[in-house]
Design a protein around this motif. Structure first.
Motif, PDB file in Angstrom:
ATOM      1  N   ILE A   1      24.806  44.592  -5.061  1.00  0.00           N
ATOM      2  CA  ILE A   1      25.402  43.353  -4.461  1.00  0.00           C
ATOM      3  C   ILE A   1      25.933  42.430  -5.747  1.00  0.00           C
ATOM      4  CG2 ILE A   1      23.386  41.839  -4.550  1.00  0.00           C
ATOM      5  CD1 ILE A   1      24.085  40.602  -2.043  1.00  0.00           C
ATOM      6  N   THR A   2      27.046  41.867  -5.409  1.00  0.00           N
ATOM      7  CA  THR A   2      27.750  40.800  -6.495  1.00  0.00           C
ATOM      8  C   THR A   2      26.696  39.489  -6.611  1.00  0.00           C
ATOM      9  OG1 THR A   2      29.143  39.678  -5.097  1.00  0.00           O
ATOM     10  CG2 THR A   2      29.898  41.763  -6.502  1.00  0.00           C
ATOM     11  N   GLU A   3      26.870  39.088  -7.806  1.00  0.00           N
ATOM     12  CA  GLU A   3      25.983  37.855  -8.238  1.00  0.00           C
ATOM     13  C   GLU A   3      26.781  36.570  -7.653  1.00  0.00           C
ATOM     14  OE1 GLU A   3      23.387  35.932 -11.612  1.00  0.00           O
ATOM     15  OE2 GLU A   3      25.516  36.187 -12.244  1.00  0.00           O
ATOM     16  N   GLY A   4      27.908  36.671  -7.552  1.00  0.00           N
ATOM     17  CA  GLY A   4      28.915  35.889  -7.088  1.00  0.00           C
ATOM     18  C   GLY A   4      28.627  35.558  -5.330  1.00  0.00           C
ATOM     19  N   TYR A   5      28.375  36.709  -4.857  1.00  0.00           N
ATOM     20  CA  TYR A   5      28.064  36.604  -3.191  1.00  0.00           C
ATOM     21  C   TYR A   5      26.709  36.143  -3.012  1.00  0.00           C
ATOM     22  CZ  TYR A   5      27.051  38.156   1.378  1.00  0.00           C
ATOM     23  OH  TYR A   5      26.619  37.851   2.689  1.00  0.00           O
ATOM     24  N   VAL A   6      25.896  36.460  -3.709  1.00  0.00           N
ATOM     25  CA  VAL A   6      24.528  35.867  -3.575  1.00  0.00           C
ATOM     26  C   VAL A   6      24.448  34.320  -3.922  1.00  0.00           C
ATOM     27  CG1 VAL A   6      22.147  35.555  -4.687  1.00  0.00           C
ATOM     28  CG2 VAL A   6      23.207  37.787  -4.285  1.00  0.00           C
ATOM     29  N   ASN A   7      25.278  33.736  -5.082  1.00  0.00           N
ATOM     30  CA  ASN A   7      25.397  32.276  -5.368  1.00  0.00           C
ATOM     31  C   ASN A   7      26.139  31.741  -4.280  1.00  0.00           C
ATOM     32  OD1 ASN A   7      24.049  32.593  -7.696  1.00  0.00           O
ATOM     33  ND2 ASN A   7      25.849  33.078  -8.914  1.00  0.00           N
ATOM     34  N   SER A   8      27.085  32.396  -3.563  1.00  0.00           N
ATOM     35  CA  SER A   8      27.983  31.634  -2.431  1.00  0.00           C
ATOM     36  C   SER A   8      26.876  31.438  -1.256  1.00  0.00           C
ATOM     37  CB  SER A   8      28.791  32.642  -1.960  1.00  0.00           C
ATOM     38  OG  SER A   8      28.650  33.832  -1.318  1.00  0.00           O
ATOM     39  N   LEU A   9      25.956  32.399  -1.001  1.00  0.00           N
ATOM     40  CA  LEU A   9      25.034  32.155  -0.123  1.00  0.00           C
ATOM     41  C   LEU A   9      24.022  30.945  -0.408  1.00  0.00           C
ATOM     42  CD1 LEU A   9      23.841  35.816   0.797  1.00  0.00           C
ATOM     43  CD2 LEU A   9      25.320  34.507   2.204  1.00  0.00           C
TER      44      LEU A   9
ATOM     45  N   MET B   1      24.801  28.452  -2.255  1.00  0.00           N
ATOM     46  CA  MET B   1      25.626  27.108  -2.179  1.00  0.00           C
ATOM     47  C   MET B   1      25.829  26.709  -0.772  1.00  0.00           C
ATOM     48  SD  MET B   1      25.843  26.350  -5.350  1.00  0.00           S
ATOM     49  CE  MET B   1      27.184  24.871  -5.048  1.00  0.00           C
ATOM     50  N   ILE B   2      26.121  27.670   0.104  1.00  0.00           N
ATOM     51  CA  ILE B   2      26.201  27.399   1.557  1.00  0.00           C
ATOM     52  C   ILE B   2      24.870  26.751   2.093  1.00  0.00           C
ATOM     53  CG2 ILE B   2      26.467  28.193   3.759  1.00  0.00           C
ATOM     54  CD1 ILE B   2      28.521  30.141   2.572  1.00  0.00           C
ATOM     55  N   GLU B   3      23.758  27.270   1.693  1.00  0.00           N
ATOM     56  CA  GLU B   3      22.569  26.983   2.043  1.00  0.00           C
ATOM     57  C   GLU B   3      22.102  25.602   1.583  1.00  0.00           C
ATOM     58  OE1 GLU B   3      19.084  27.520   4.292  1.00  0.00           O
ATOM     59  OE2 GLU B   3      20.633  29.119   3.841  1.00  0.00           O
ATOM     60  N   LYS B   4      22.620  25.177   0.290  1.00  0.00           N
ATOM     61  CA  LYS B   4      22.407  24.009  -0.367  1.00  0.00           C
ATOM     62  C   LYS B   4      23.104  22.764   0.378  1.00  0.00           C
ATOM     63  CE  LYS B   4      22.378  21.558  -4.538  1.00  0.00           C
ATOM     64  NZ  LYS B   4      21.977  20.143  -4.041  1.00  0.00           N
ATOM     65  N   VAL B   5      24.483  23.363   0.843  1.00  0.00           N
ATOM     66  CA  VAL B   5      25.189  22.501   1.481  1.00  0.00           C
ATOM     67  C   VAL B   5      25.038  21.968   2.900  1.00  0.00           C
ATOM     68  CG1 VAL B   5      27.744  22.326   2.502  1.00  0.00           C
ATOM     69  CG2 VAL B   5      27.646  22.957   0.188  1.00  0.00           C
ATOM     70  N   LEU B   6      24.377  22.938   3.596  1.00  0.00           N
ATOM     71  CA  LEU B   6      23.867  22.695   4.978  1.00  0.00           C
ATOM     72  C   LEU B   6      22.525  21.630   4.625  1.00  0.00           C
ATOM     73  CD1 LEU B   6      23.862  26.099   6.475  1.00  0.00           C
ATOM     74  CD2 LEU B   6      25.355  24.253   7.012  1.00  0.00           C
ATOM     75  N   ARG B   7      21.775  21.829   3.754  1.00  0.00           N
ATOM     76  CA  ARG B   7      20.624  21.033   3.651  1.00  0.00           C
ATOM     77  C   ARG B   7      21.215  19.575   3.097  1.00  0.00           C
ATOM     78  NH1 ARG B   7      18.426  24.931   0.383  1.00  0.00           N
ATOM     79  NH2 ARG B   7      19.008  23.692  -1.498  1.00  0.00           N
ATOM     80  N   ASP B   8      22.222  19.541   2.254  1.00  0.00           N
ATOM     81  CA  ASP B   8      22.491  18.126   1.795  1.00  0.00           C
ATOM     82  C   ASP B   8      22.992  17.354   2.963  1.00  0.00           C
ATOM     83  OD1 ASP B   8      21.728  18.778  -0.491  1.00  0.00           O
ATOM     84  OD2 ASP B   8      23.488  19.031  -1.456  1.00  0.00           O
ATOM     85  N   ASN B   9      23.922  18.097   4.108  1.00  0.00           N
ATOM     86  CA  ASN B   9      24.656  17.307   5.077  1.00  0.00           C
ATOM     87  C   ASN B   9      23.504  16.962   6.263  1.00  0.00           C
ATOM     88  OD1 ASN B   9      26.945  17.401   3.775  1.00  0.00           O
ATOM     89  ND2 ASN B   9      27.448  19.517   4.782  1.00  0.00           N
ATOM     90  N   HIS B  10      22.226  17.240   6.146  1.00  0.00           N
ATOM     91  CA  HIS B  10      21.334  16.853   7.265  1.00  0.00           C
ATOM     92  C   HIS B  10      20.632  15.609   6.952  1.00  0.00           C
ATOM     93  CE1 HIS B  10      22.617  20.458   9.056  1.00  0.00           C
ATOM     94  NE2 HIS B  10      21.412  20.828   9.592  1.00  0.00           N
TER      95      HIS B  10
END
Length: 182
Positions: free
Chosen positions: A163-171, A173-182
């Motif tokens: 798997i690419t590290e970029g893909y892992v990091n994108s997951l 980042m999305i997770e963090k964005v979802l936490r920050d928006n709640h």
């Protein structure tokens, strides 16, 4: 904390090794210096260990491939993914890289190779021992003294096990964005 420092040291060492390999293997005119930008790290899907970098991917068609398609690997790179079958009938989707991090395994075998003229041996993750793919070396240089592929050899990695590290990091980042928006 100690584990994080060790991982950071290993990553820096891996980057240094890759830069050294690029520098030593370059036949470009030395009057024009080019900076090599690492596109993305390829990591073991099981444990996250660095395996290679996307810059080292290349295409070499196997005449024994059942199928071959191009897959987008990173934003700037697509890679030829080939479906191959071993003598037991197990199918794998593989892509090729010039260098990879594998545990030391012996010996080379000449039987049932997907790349005529090349001997092979398995490539397992040096950290978790997951099967990552295979190492290939020209038959004439695949001796007991040759532990890893030379510049004439290559690595065939299993697409699903990397798997690419970029893909892992994108997951993440999305997770963090979802936490920050709640």
């Amino acid at each position: 904390m100690k584990c994080d420092q060790k991982h950071k040291f290993m990553r820096i060492s891996f980057i240094f090794l890759l830069v050294l390999l690029f520098a030593c293997g370059s036949s470009a005119d030395h009057s024009i210096e080019e900076e090599t930008v690492i596109e993305d790290f390829l990591i073991c899907r099981t444990c996250g260990n660095d395996v290679s970098v996307a810059n080292l991917a290349f295409d070499k068609y196997s005449p024994l491939a059942l199928s071959a398609t191009n897959h987008t690997f990173t934003e700037t790179r697509s890679v030829l993914v080939q479906e191959v079958r071993n003598p037991l009938g197990i199918r794998f989707h593989i892509f090729l890289v010039k260098q990879a991090s594998c545990a030391k395994i012996h010996p080379w075998t000449h039987k049932s190779t997907w790349f005529p003229g090349y001997a092979w041996k398995v490539c397992v993750c040096p950290k978790c021992h997951t099967l990552l793919g295979w190492m290939f070396e020209p038959v004439e240089t695949a001796t007991a003294e040759q532990s890893f592929p030379s510049n004439a050899g290559f690595y065939a990695l299993i697409f699903q096990n990397i798997i690419t590290e970029g893909y892992v990091n994108s997951l993440l980042m999305i997770e963090k964005v979802l936490r920050d928006n709640h």
